[in-house]
Design a protein around this motif. Structure first.
Motif, PDB file in Angstrom:
ATOM      1  N   ALA B  30      57.519  31.532  40.192  1.00  0.00           N
ATOM      2  CA  ALA B  30      56.079  31.453  40.737  1.00  0.00           C
ATOM      3  C   ALA B  30      55.556  32.579  40.839  1.00  0.00           C
ATOM      4  CB  ALA B  30      56.132  30.393  42.224  1.00  0.00           C
ATOM      5  N   ALA B  31      56.047  33.750  41.185  1.00  0.00           N
ATOM      6  CA  ALA B  31      55.444  35.086  41.279  1.00  0.00           C
ATOM      7  C   ALA B  31      55.214  35.757  40.018  1.00  0.00           C
ATOM      8  CB  ALA B  31      56.523  36.091  42.337  1.00  0.00           C
ATOM      9  N   PHE B  32      55.947  35.379  39.124  1.00  0.00           N
ATOM     10  CA  PHE B  32      55.671  35.957  37.669  1.00  0.00           C
ATOM     11  C   PHE B  32      54.363  35.078  37.133  1.00  0.00           C
ATOM     12  CE2 PHE B  32      56.158  35.900  33.117  1.00  0.00           C
ATOM     13  CZ  PHE B  32      56.989  37.510  32.853  1.00  0.00           C
ATOM     14  N   ALA B  33      54.355  33.597  37.404  1.00  0.00           N
ATOM     15  CA  ALA B  33      53.052  33.057  37.041  1.00  0.00           C
ATOM     16  C   ALA B  33      51.793  33.442  37.523  1.00  0.00           C
ATOM     17  CB  ALA B  33      53.452  31.502  37.174  1.00  0.00           C
ATOM     18  N   ALA B  34      52.161  33.785  39.088  1.00  0.00           N
ATOM     19  CA  ALA B  34      50.951  34.244  39.691  1.00  0.00           C
ATOM     20  C   ALA B  34      50.227  35.611  39.178  1.00  0.00           C
ATOM     21  CB  ALA B  34      51.207  34.286  41.170  1.00  0.00           C
ATOM     22  N   TYR B  35      51.329  36.278  38.873  1.00  0.00           N
ATOM     23  CA  TYR B  35      51.020  37.698  38.509  1.00  0.00           C
ATOM     24  C   TYR B  35      50.243  37.706  37.088  1.00  0.00           C
ATOM     25  CZ  TYR B  35      51.520  42.274  36.166  1.00  0.00           C
ATOM     26  OH  TYR B  35      51.353  43.369  35.494  1.00  0.00           O
ATOM     27  N   ASN B  36      51.012  36.696  36.305  1.00  0.00           N
ATOM     28  CA  ASN B  36      50.041  36.283  34.765  1.00  0.00           C
ATOM     29  C   ASN B  36      48.664  35.973  35.162  1.00  0.00           C
ATOM     30  OD1 ASN B  36      52.688  35.285  32.906  1.00  0.00           O
ATOM     31  ND2 ASN B  36      52.008  37.164  33.137  1.00  0.00           N
ATOM     32  N   PHE B  37      48.370  34.977  35.891  1.00  0.00           N
ATOM     33  CA  PHE B  37      47.179  34.057  35.950  1.00  0.00           C
ATOM     34  C   PHE B  37      46.034  35.078  36.906  1.00  0.00           C
ATOM     35  CE2 PHE B  37      50.023  30.056  36.218  1.00  0.00           C
ATOM     36  CZ  PHE B  37      49.946  30.233  35.002  1.00  0.00           C
ATOM     37  N   ALA B  38      46.661  36.064  37.847  1.00  0.00           N
ATOM     38  CA  ALA B  38      45.682  36.877  38.409  1.00  0.00           C
ATOM     39  C   ALA B  38      44.902  37.441  37.632  1.00  0.00           C
ATOM     40  CB  ALA B  38      46.546  37.865  39.105  1.00  0.00           C
ATOM     41  N   GLY B  39      45.341  37.763  36.271  1.00  0.00           N
ATOM     42  CA  GLY B  39      44.294  38.493  35.510  1.00  0.00           C
ATOM     43  C   GLY B  39      42.926  37.903  35.211  1.00  0.00           C
ATOM     44  N   VAL B  40      42.951  36.502  35.434  1.00  0.00           N
ATOM     45  CA  VAL B  40      41.661  35.695  35.351  1.00  0.00           C
ATOM     46  C   VAL B  40      40.709  36.206  36.343  1.00  0.00           C
ATOM     47  CG1 VAL B  40      40.754  33.771  35.504  1.00  0.00           C
ATOM     48  CG2 VAL B  40      42.590  33.911  34.064  1.00  0.00           C
ATOM     49  N   ALA B  41      41.136  36.362  37.812  1.00  0.00           N
ATOM     50  CA  ALA B  41      40.138  36.655  38.816  1.00  0.00           C
ATOM     51  C   ALA B  41      39.794  38.106  38.575  1.00  0.00           C
ATOM     52  CB  ALA B  41      41.032  36.682  40.122  1.00  0.00           C
ATOM     53  N   SER B  42      40.620  39.065  37.731  1.00  0.00           N
ATOM     54  CA  SER B  42      39.899  40.538  37.756  1.00  0.00           C
ATOM     55  C   SER B  42      39.252  40.491  36.594  1.00  0.00           C
ATOM     56  CB  SER B  42      41.213  41.387  37.762  1.00  0.00           C
ATOM     57  OG  SER B  42      42.200  40.994  36.570  1.00  0.00           O
ATOM     58  N   ARG B  43      38.834  39.423  35.530  1.00  0.00           N
ATOM     59  CA  ARG B  43      38.025  39.773  34.826  1.00  0.00           C
ATOM     60  C   ARG B  43      36.653  39.864  35.059  1.00  0.00           C
ATOM     61  NH1 ARG B  43      40.280  39.457  29.974  1.00  0.00           N
ATOM     62  NH2 ARG B  43      38.209  39.542  28.872  1.00  0.00           N
ATOM     63  N   TYR B  44      35.958  40.616  34.271  1.00  0.00           N
ATOM     64  CA  TYR B  44      34.426  40.719  34.444  1.00  0.00           C
ATOM     65  C   TYR B  44      33.919  41.150  33.127  1.00  0.00           C
ATOM     66  CZ  TYR B  44      34.968  45.839  33.772  1.00  0.00           C
ATOM     67  OH  TYR B  44      35.247  47.057  33.236  1.00  0.00           O
ATOM     68  N   THR B  45      32.545  40.621  32.983  1.00  0.00           N
ATOM     69  CA  THR B  45      31.700  41.203  32.002  1.00  0.00           C
ATOM     70  C   THR B  45      30.309  41.373  32.537  1.00  0.00           C
ATOM     71  OG1 THR B  45      31.317  40.391  29.978  1.00  0.00           O
ATOM     72  CG2 THR B  45      30.968  38.644  31.411  1.00  0.00           C
ATOM     73  N   TYR B  46      29.290  41.717  31.828  1.00  0.00           N
ATOM     74  CA  TYR B  46      27.889  41.902  31.992  1.00  0.00           C
ATOM     75  C   TYR B  46      27.048  41.048  30.957  1.00  0.00           C
ATOM     76  CZ  TYR B  46      29.046  45.659  35.168  1.00  0.00           C
ATOM     77  OH  TYR B  46      29.686  46.413  36.267  1.00  0.00           O
ATOM     78  N   ASP B  47      26.137  40.276  31.496  1.00  0.00           N
ATOM     79  CA  ASP B  47      25.193  39.588  30.589  1.00  0.00           C
ATOM     80  C   ASP B  47      24.173  40.475  29.934  1.00  0.00           C
ATOM     81  OD1 ASP B  47      23.348  39.976  32.465  1.00  0.00           O
ATOM     82  OD2 ASP B  47      23.254  37.855  33.276  1.00  0.00           O
ATOM     83  N   SER B  48      23.391  40.197  29.164  1.00  0.00           N
ATOM     84  CA  SER B  48      22.515  41.065  28.477  1.00  0.00           C
ATOM     85  C   SER B  48      21.478  41.856  29.428  1.00  0.00           C
ATOM     86  CB  SER B  48      21.744  40.387  27.236  1.00  0.00           C
ATOM     87  OG  SER B  48      21.353  39.100  27.718  1.00  0.00           O
ATOM     88  N   SER B  49      21.148  41.292  30.282  1.00  0.00           N
ATOM     89  CA  SER B  49      20.472  41.729  31.556  1.00  0.00           C
ATOM     90  C   SER B  49      21.031  42.583  32.416  1.00  0.00           C
ATOM     91  CB  SER B  49      19.703  40.568  32.346  1.00  0.00           C
ATOM     92  OG  SER B  49      19.265  39.578  31.387  1.00  0.00           O
ATOM     93  N   LEU B  50      22.383  42.839  32.062  1.00  0.00           N
ATOM     94  CA  LEU B  50      23.413  43.753  32.907  1.00  0.00           C
ATOM     95  C   LEU B  50      23.777  43.206  34.089  1.00  0.00           C
ATOM     96  CD1 LEU B  50      22.439  47.507  31.930  1.00  0.00           C
ATOM     97  CD2 LEU B  50      24.131  45.893  31.126  1.00  0.00           C
ATOM     98  N   ASN B  51      23.712  41.731  34.385  1.00  0.00           N
ATOM     99  CA  ASN B  51      24.182  41.370  35.708  1.00  0.00           C
ATOM    100  C   ASN B  51      25.690  40.964  35.438  1.00  0.00           C
ATOM    101  OD1 ASN B  51      21.766  40.622  36.714  1.00  0.00           O
ATOM    102  ND2 ASN B  51      21.473  38.980  35.407  1.00  0.00           N
ATOM    103  N   ARG B  52      26.385  41.627  36.514  1.00  0.00           N
ATOM    104  CA  ARG B  52      27.809  41.336  36.652  1.00  0.00           C
ATOM    105  C   ARG B  52      28.351  39.898  36.697  1.00  0.00           C
ATOM    106  NH1 ARG B  52      32.325  45.118  37.519  1.00  0.00           N
ATOM    107  NH2 ARG B  52      34.172  43.999  38.528  1.00  0.00           N
TER     108      ARG B  52
END
Lengths: 293, 414
Positions: B30-52
């Protein structure tokens, strides 16, 4: 029903555990007596078909037990010397598991398990995990699981080891009521257990069957060799060193000795009726001494 | 299935699941899976208006903007798209400042072309780099940069991979037969799924499987139960079958749990985008010569992983039946299951190729798609995927039969 052992031999490397053992068993209770290392446990494992003989055969009504396979094992109940269990199973689930292995399922298994747990005095502990049981309780559970399915052949290896006197009496009564029409073979060091319930006693030494018969018949061999004498303590001490002495009991300032001897061992000694313990001593004194060494 | 059989299977499953070590291992998983899945929460991007944007919103934005250009690009379309990409890249570079948001131009102008840009690069690489490279230098340089587990500069591989060798020729033919243009689709979810699933199956799940099944037979000896069991009516046949069935059910359950958990999670987060993409457009498979889509790759990985799991279960059962307690079983089991993961091609390519057929390397099935290996069996050149599937299936059946016999033949000596 006849269980027949013919020239049964089992070797472990050079050591011979069971040596050319031949005997036939009919429905009744057999007590297997012998010192440690006499081959009793090996013999029982051979009868249970969980150990292959080096030579010889075991048949039930003329058919080899290995070829009878399931139809032999369904007649079998076995309580080994070392009781195996799953620590996290409750007594109830353990009995249900063994019942399933014996082909008993559903309500029949539950009813029989409940009855047997009650018979061995474990009904109050039925829902407890086995790892919380005392040695005596585990032993009683071992006996109960062996009796599941009302087996026609019941093999009990040292069933009373670890039981207190009251539990042993209870066990003896349980076996006596269970035994009619069945072959029950039990091994023990506790001579009195055998004396009370075994219809026939088999004595083993160094893997061999050395004597069999009912208690009276087999003690006949030492009918003239058991003596009792009341002597002074210093005489008792000398006698213990030089003779085969059974019971020693202090009575006031004197000592009552039970002695095995072909001749009158001491002045004032009187001949008494031999019992199984005397016979055991007669046969296994050397073994007992070598164990003590 | 009769009532007794069902009851026995249930008891055997209970014995497996009741051990404390199993619960500890589940927590590790469960800890291993949680570590793998935690990557989703830390994903980010900006739209073309530079909104995070963060988490799922970031994923959805990237996926939807980049999938505007999903498709197959023939030479003319590819050239036209290249021009647009180059213009966007140029604009992105010119408008990026040196401050903290150094990629602002990338967010504003280039991000939408990222998938199509990578896809076209990999498509070009096949014709402009891989095929000419094999013709002139063989597979040596390609292997070195491929990320395949074997051939990390191992000299032993060089004769096999040299230009004109049968192996190079076979690979060359596979590359030349690849269907081009490639199908391009936003595939980051699929790539993450493949990588995470592979690592989850390989380490926590395979370890749980081996450790949980090590006691199936060995604990019966250790606990002194074997003499009782084998003296019962069903102890020498049905019980053993039920133990094996329970072990396989456990293996199947663990495999499905892992597969569904990972597939479910990544599909929920990224959606099915990328399923139809050619695997060469996925970074981890960029050198693959197999003309399959990502969904087919995923099915192959799951199929091979499943067979690998069944083989590991069989290995565990056999080792368990041959050892007197579960602790003794763990050492040989760990050696048989996990040592073949070590690349020993520096010592011997032949031995390495044998080790590649061991169950754990079937579980590491994505590796088979990164680069093929061929085995010459009686004059026939067999792909590792085919041979691994056959070996795993045969091994699972044979080892299971051996485990059955080993427990049945137990002699209560002591």
């Amino acid at each position: 029903m006849e269980l027949s052992l013919k020239h049964l031999t089992r070797k472990y490397g050079e050591k011979i555990a069971v040596d050319d053992f031949s005997a036939a068993f009919a429905p009744k209770v057999y007590g297997l007596l012998g010192a440690n290392g006499a081959g009793k446990t090996t013999l029982m494992r051979l009868i249970c078909d969980i150990l292959k003989p080096t030579s010889g055969s075991i048949t039930l009504d003329g058919v080899g037990i290995s070829s009878l396979d399931e139809s032999y094992r369904e007649k079998l109940g076995y309580d080994p010397q070392r009781f195996g269990y799953y620590p996290d199973f409750t007594a109830e689930s353990y009995m249900a598991y063994i019942a399933a292995l014996k082909g008993i399922g559903g309500a029949a298994a539950r009813n029989e398990a409940r009855w047997l747990l009650e018979a061995v005095g474990l009904s109050d502990a039925a829902k407890r995990k086995i790892k919380t049981f005392s040695g005596g309780m585990q032993k009683r559970l071992g006996i109960a699981q062996a009796m599941l399915g009302d087996p026609a052949i019941l093999i009990l290896d040292e069933p009373t080891a670890g039981l207190d006197p009251k539990e042993r009496v209870h066990f003896r009564n349980l076996i006596s009521s269970f035994a009619p029409g069945k072959i029950v073979i039990l091994s023990t060091h506790i001579v009195s257990d055998v004396e009370y319930i075994a219809a026939e006693i088999m004595m083993m030494r160094q893997g061999r069957l050395i004597r069999r018969g009912d208690a009276r018949t087999i003690t006949g061999i030492i009918a003239d060799s058991v003596w009792e004498a009341v002597v002074a303590p210093d005489v008792a001490e000398r006698a213990s060193a030089g003779m085969t002495v059974g019971n020693i009991r202090h009575e006031g300032g004197a000592v009552r000795l039970r002695i095995l001897s072909d001749k009158k061992p001491l002045d004032g000694a009187v001949r008494v009726e031999p019992n199984l313990e005397d016979l055991y001593l007669h046969y296994f004194e050397e073994a007992a001494e070598s164990c003590a060494e | 299935m009769c009532r007794i059989t069902r009851a026995l299977i249930k008891f055997e499953l209970k014995k497996i699941a009741q051990r404390r070590i199993f619960l500890i291992l589940l927590l590790v998983f469960a800890a291993f899976a949680a570590y793998n899945f935690a990557g989703v929460a830390s994903r980010y991007t900006y739209d073309s208006s530079l909104n995070r944007l963060t988490g799922i919103a970031a994923i959805r934005y990237d996926r939807d903007t980049q999938n505007q250009y999903a498709g197959r690009y023939g030479n003319a379309e590819a050239a036209e798209m290249r021009e647009r990409i180059n213009a966007a890249a140029e604009r992105a570079r010119s408008e990026s400042s040196e401050d903290m948001l150094i990629y602002e131009g990338r967010w504003k102008y280039f991000l939408q072309y990222e998938t199509v840009s990578d896809g076209l690069s990999r498509q070009n690489a096949i014709e402009d780099f891989i095929i000419p490279e094999i013709k002139s230098n063989g597979l040596i340089n390609i292997y070195a940069i491929s990320g395949a587990r074997f051939f990390q500069f191992a000299d032993n591989w060089k004769p096999i991979l040299a230009a004109g060798s049968p192996y190079s020729e076979k690979l060359l033919a596979m590359y030349e037969n690849l269907e081009l243009p490639l199908a391009i689709e936003y595939n980051l979810g699929f790539e993450n799924l493949v990588k995470s699933l592979e690592s989850a199956l390989l380490f926590p799940a395979a370890a749980i499987l081996a450790i949980a099944l090590a006691p199936v037979f060995s604990d019966e000896y250790g606990a002194g139960m074997a003499p009782i069991l084998l003296a019962t009516k069903h102890g020498k046949r049905r019980l053993i079958k039920c133990k094996i069935i329970a072990a396989y059910l456990f293996a199947i359950g663990l495999f499905l749990l892992t597969a569904l958990l990972y597939a479910g999670f990544y599909l929920l987060a990224w959606g099915a985008s990328g399923a139809g993409a050619s695997i060469q457009t996925i970074e981890t498979f960029r050198f693959s010569p197999y003309g399959i889509a990502a969904w087919q790759a995923l099915l192959s990985i799951l199929g091979m992983g499943f067979l690998g799991f069944m083989s590991i279960a069989s290995v565990a059962l056999l080792v368990s039946a041959k050892t007197k307690n579960s602790y003794n079983a763990l050492i040989p089991l760990a050696a048989i299951v996990f040592l073949p993961l070590i690349d020993i091609s520096r010592v011997s390519v032949a031995i390495e190729k044998i080790l590649l057929l061991f169950p754990i390397n079937a579980v590491a099935a994505a590796d088979m798609l990164r680069f093929p290996i061929f085995y010459n069996i009686g004059g026939m050149s067999l792909d590792r995927i085919v041979l691994s599937a056959v070996v795993s299936a045969v091994a699972a059946a044979a080892l299971c039969a051996m485990a059955y016999r080993a427990f049945r033949a137990y002699q209560a000596r002591n």
